[in-house]
Design an enzyme around this catalytic site. Structure first.
Site, PDB file in Angstrom:
ATOM      1  N   ASP A 103      -4.551 -15.397 -45.870  1.00 55.98           N
ATOM      2  CA  ASP A 103      -3.437 -14.790 -45.138  1.00 55.98           C
ATOM      3  C   ASP A 103      -2.642 -15.880 -44.431  1.00 55.98           C
ATOM      4  O   ASP A 103      -3.189 -16.608 -43.588  1.00 55.98           O
ATOM      5  CB  ASP A 103      -3.951 -13.775 -44.122  1.00 55.98           C
ATOM      6  CG  ASP A 103      -4.657 -12.608 -44.786  1.00 55.98           C
ATOM      7  OD1 ASP A 103      -4.126 -12.084 -45.773  1.00 55.98           O
ATOM      8  OD2 ASP A 103      -5.757 -12.235 -44.326  1.00 55.98           O
ATOM      9  N   LYS A 127     -18.486  -6.670 -42.370  1.00 55.22           N
ATOM     10  CA  LYS A 127     -17.509  -6.600 -43.466  1.00 55.22           C
ATOM     11  C   LYS A 127     -18.220  -6.444 -44.805  1.00 55.22           C
ATOM     12  O   LYS A 127     -17.776  -5.674 -45.669  1.00 55.22           O
ATOM     13  CB  LYS A 127     -16.629  -7.854 -43.467  1.00 55.22           C
ATOM     14  CG  LYS A 127     -15.614  -7.912 -42.336  1.00 55.22           C
ATOM     15  CD  LYS A 127     -14.814  -9.205 -42.366  1.00 55.22           C
ATOM     16  CE  LYS A 127     -13.942  -9.297 -43.594  1.00 55.22           C
ATOM     17  NZ  LYS A 127     -13.067 -10.497 -43.577  1.00 55.22           N
ATOM     18  N   ASP A 154      -8.797 -13.606 -49.994  1.00 59.83           N
ATOM     19  CA  ASP A 154      -7.370 -13.882 -49.869  1.00 59.83           C
ATOM     20  C   ASP A 154      -7.125 -14.833 -48.703  1.00 59.83           C
ATOM     21  O   ASP A 154      -7.887 -14.861 -47.719  1.00 59.83           O
ATOM     22  CB  ASP A 154      -6.589 -12.591 -49.623  1.00 59.83           C
ATOM     23  CG  ASP A 154      -6.595 -11.669 -50.830  1.00 59.83           C
ATOM     24  OD1 ASP A 154      -7.089 -12.105 -51.892  1.00 59.83           O
ATOM     25  OD2 ASP A 154      -6.120 -10.533 -50.707  1.00 59.83           O
ATOM     26  N   SER A 172      -9.022 -13.338 -41.854  1.00 56.70           N
ATOM     27  CA  SER A 172     -10.395 -13.831 -41.908  1.00 56.70           C
ATOM     28  C   SER A 172     -10.461 -15.352 -41.856  1.00 56.70           C
ATOM     29  O   SER A 172     -11.396 -15.919 -41.285  1.00 56.70           O
ATOM     30  CB  SER A 172     -11.089 -13.304 -43.173  1.00 56.70           C
ATOM     31  OG  SER A 172     -10.430 -13.773 -44.334  1.00 56.70           O
ATOM     32  N   ASP A 218      -1.394 -14.175 -49.388  1.00 53.24           N
ATOM     33  CA  ASP A 218      -0.463 -13.215 -48.794  1.00 53.24           C
ATOM     34  C   ASP A 218       0.424 -14.017 -47.836  1.00 53.24           C
ATOM     35  O   ASP A 218      -0.072 -14.542 -46.834  1.00 53.24           O
ATOM     36  CB  ASP A 218      -1.196 -12.119 -48.035  1.00 53.24           C
ATOM     37  CG  ASP A 218      -1.790 -11.072 -48.965  1.00 53.24           C
ATOM     38  OD1 ASP A 218      -1.608 -11.185 -50.180  1.00 53.24           O
ATOM     39  OD2 ASP A 218      -2.459 -10.146 -48.461  1.00 53.24           O
ATOM     40  N   TYR A 243     -14.085  -0.171 -46.803  1.00 54.70           N
ATOM     41  CA  TYR A 243     -13.301  -1.350 -46.421  1.00 54.70           C
ATOM     42  C   TYR A 243     -11.981  -1.312 -47.180  1.00 54.70           C
ATOM     43  O   TYR A 243     -11.911  -1.706 -48.338  1.00 54.70           O
ATOM     44  CB  TYR A 243     -14.070  -2.629 -46.766  1.00 54.70           C
ATOM     45  CG  TYR A 243     -13.423  -3.889 -46.229  1.00 54.70           C
ATOM     46  CD1 TYR A 243     -13.839  -4.436 -45.022  1.00 54.70           C
ATOM     47  CD2 TYR A 243     -12.406  -4.534 -46.924  1.00 54.70           C
ATOM     48  CE1 TYR A 243     -13.253  -5.596 -44.523  1.00 54.70           C
ATOM     49  CE2 TYR A 243     -11.817  -5.682 -46.435  1.00 54.70           C
ATOM     50  CZ  TYR A 243     -12.231  -6.206 -45.236  1.00 54.70           C
ATOM     51  OH  TYR A 243     -11.646  -7.344 -44.740  1.00 54.70           O
TER      52      TYR A 243
END
Length: 606
Positions: free
Chosen positions: A113, A227, A111, A100, A166, A236
């Site tokens: 990524d 989303k 989060d 995202s 992450d 989701y």
């Protein structure tokens, strides 16, 4: 007489092709569409879907610090391995984002990524998951550090200055990683293994999506909206068999290709219109699937028998093209199609001025939608163990859904709830997941027919307890819970609970000092419980305690000591309307005809 020149001028050029087909419509917005779009964007802002400038600055600072850390880590390894001083000076690693954040649709608290790209002599197994892990573990800014080396895409999860990270790792065939490395270049895939390809493809897919949509701004607003809708409607979650961020991005991007001149309010409406009519398992693709001399396996059901078993193929646009939604099961596909239908009906009402945008985003009342649930409780000795144990069990929950579908020939369907819960009255580290259960619509069964899933649950537990990093105290308990007995802690404050079931005041098994049930108490509890529930009459048998019925507990040390109770469940033929419209009220029964896409969906058929 009309000249050839004037004739050629009067012929409109063919519409530009986006993706694998021509657009379905080139229509742009009307004044009414523009007004609806302004209302939709106003609603999204009021729903606080955009992060503040302060949080944006914090994310950028965290990315800068993380980049510094991995650079120092690689230089340290290079020096330790005896490379010359020039190599140590040139040694480098870079941090790139995906998901995202890279797409530009992240919200508050999302989060982050990230992918670390390192040189060929720095490996994942030891250097990343041990040495870098130890460096991060010593840092005050880092907490909740959780390595997941056995995941389909190996990942290290942690919080850095309060922001959830992450972190993936990819070692590519370069001695020195340039700062301006082009991840989209196919050469980064040369001579790397499967996990590295999957790690790199997060960035590559995000970049490709943004290149394949007609209008990136409209795409971002529409994706942010969808989303939000998916989270409100409990669909989701990639790990539990629904769709995650990249899946929703690909679905929205395809709608943008179908309607290249549409604005977000139009695209949201068309999203539901198209996907309620989509003929799964025909795939959603943004571009043709390309093959390459690198020889990686690409999604192709003509050649790969496993690809023919996928229920909702959503294909990534970057080589090697893969099905990003392989986790979807028949049950979760059914749930999503039901929700698409509901969304489509509300969007029709919005277009007819019978409803407003907030109606689309009403919460789905999961714990009112079904009469029967499975409760999966995960416990551990301490919070660090729970973090690791929960990550493993959650990644396997999809297998429980598939096994139940398999062992009941699809007649008992599961709806896993994407979020976890915790009973704050229990001091021991634990978390709880739930699954809604119902009969398959239209299947005729004898009255009182029971589903015996004891063997299914035991098989699932045995597989889960093969966890490589199992430690004493890690355990899992699976219970059948009727709707009337759903524990109070799942409901938010101020929510009116359903009518409580009758309970008894009989003696409960002894608990240990931490508030968790002792092993003796667990065995005693299993012996006392009854595991057959007649939901047809909605009357509950007398119980030994008011807590849910445990089917049994299995640990590596006691796999052979099974519960003697039955886990047979009687599920009545439930009203489909009850499940479909849970949480929706005052919907108009007026129907508006929807336009047929008229498209032969792109498909690689056998």
């Amino acid at each position: 007489m009309v000249s050839s020149e004037s004739l050629s001028e009067s012929v409109a050029p063919p519409p530009k092709k986006y993706g694998v087909t021509k657009p379905l419509s080139l229509a742009g917005p009307t004044e009414t569409d523009l007004q609806r779009n302004a209302e939709l964007e106003k609603f999204l802002r009021e729903s606080e879907l955009y992060e503040s400038e302060e949080e944006t600055a914090r994310r950028e600072e965290v990315l800068r610090r993380l980049d510094q850390i991995v650079k120092q880590w690689v230089k340290q390894l290079t020096r330790q391995r005896g490379y010359i001083d020039q190599m140590v000076e040139d040694a480098n690693a870079i941090i790139v984002t995906f998901g995202s954040y890279r797409l530009g649709v992240h919200g508050p608290g999302a989060d982050l990524d990230t992918l670390c790209v390192g040189p060929c002599y720095v490996n994942r197994e030891e250097d990343f998951f041990i040495l870098l892990h130890d460096i991060l573990a010593e840092m005050e800014e880092v907490c909740e550090l959780q390595p997941v080396p056995d995941a389909h895409v190996p990942v290290m999860k942690f919080k850095f200055q309060g922001i959830s990270i992450d972190l993936l790792y990819a070692s590519i065939t370069l001695l020195v990683i340039p700062e301006d490395l082009d991840i989209s270049d196919q050469s980064v895939l040369c001579n790397v293994d499967g996990p590295t390809v999957r790690s790199l493809n997060g960035c590559r897919v995000a970049d490709r999506i943004l290149k394949l949509v007609p209008n990136a701004k409209h795409f971002r607003t529409t994706l942010r909206c969808l989303k939000f809708w998916a989270k409100r409607r409990c669909v989701y979650s990639n790990v539990t068999g629904f769709l995650g961020g990249v899946n929703w991005a690909l679905l929205v991007a395809r709608i943008c290709q179908f309607y290249p001149n549409a604005i977000p309010s139009m695209l949201v409406s068309r999203f539901f219109r198209v996907y309620t009519q989509w003929r799964w398992p025909n795939p959603v693709m943004l571009c043709p699937i390309e093959e390459d001399e690198l020889g990686f396996l690409v999604w192709d059901p003509r050649k790969n028998p496993k690809d023919r078993t996928h229920h909702m193929p959503i294909i990534t646009p970057a080589y090697p093209c893969m099905n990003s939604s392989y986790n979807v099961s028949p049950s979760t596909l059914r749930v999503m199609m039901d929700q698409f239908q509901i969304g489509n009906k509300i969007c029709e009402d919005v277009e007819l001025n019978k409803s407003q945008w907030p109606a689309l985003f009403e919460h789905y009342f999961f714990f009112e939608a079904y009469k029967n649930y499975l409760q999966v409780e995960i416990v551990a000795a301490d919070n660090d163990d729970l973090l690791a144990w929960k990550g493993w069990v959650e990644s396997r929950l999809r297998q429980l859904t598939l096994k139940i579908e398999r062992d009941t020939n699809g007649t008992l369907q599961c709806h896993p709830y994407p979020n976890e819960f915790a009973d704050m009255s229990k001091p021991c580290p634990h978390c709880v997941f739930f699954m809604g259960l119902q009969r398959q619509k239209g299947v005729k069964v004898q009255e009182g027919q029971r589903f015996d899933i004891r063997g299914t649950v035991d098989e699932f537990k045995q597989e889960v307890n093969m966890y490589s990093y199992w430690r004493p105290g890690m355990d899992i308990y699976i219970s059948h819970v009727p709707r009337r007995e759903i524990p109070a802690y799942v409901f938010p404050d101020g929510y009116k609970r359903p009518r409580q079931s009758r309970n008894t005041t009989q003696h409960t098994p002894e608990k240990d000092a931490k508030g968790c049930m002792s092993s003796e108490g667990r065995r005693s509890k299993r012996k006392q419980e009854t595991h057959t529930v007649d939901v047809e009459s909605d009357k509950l048998p007398k119980r030994a305690s008011i807590s849910p019925q445990n089917i049994g507990s299995v640990s590596p040390a006691s796999v052979s000591s099974r519960s003697g109770g039955s886990s047979q469940i009687i599920i009545p033929e439930e009203s489909l309307q009850e499940v479909k419209t849970a949480g929706l009220q005052n919907q108009s029964s007026d129907d508006k005809s929807t336009e047929d896409t008229g498209e032969q969906k792109p498909c690689i058929s056998e």
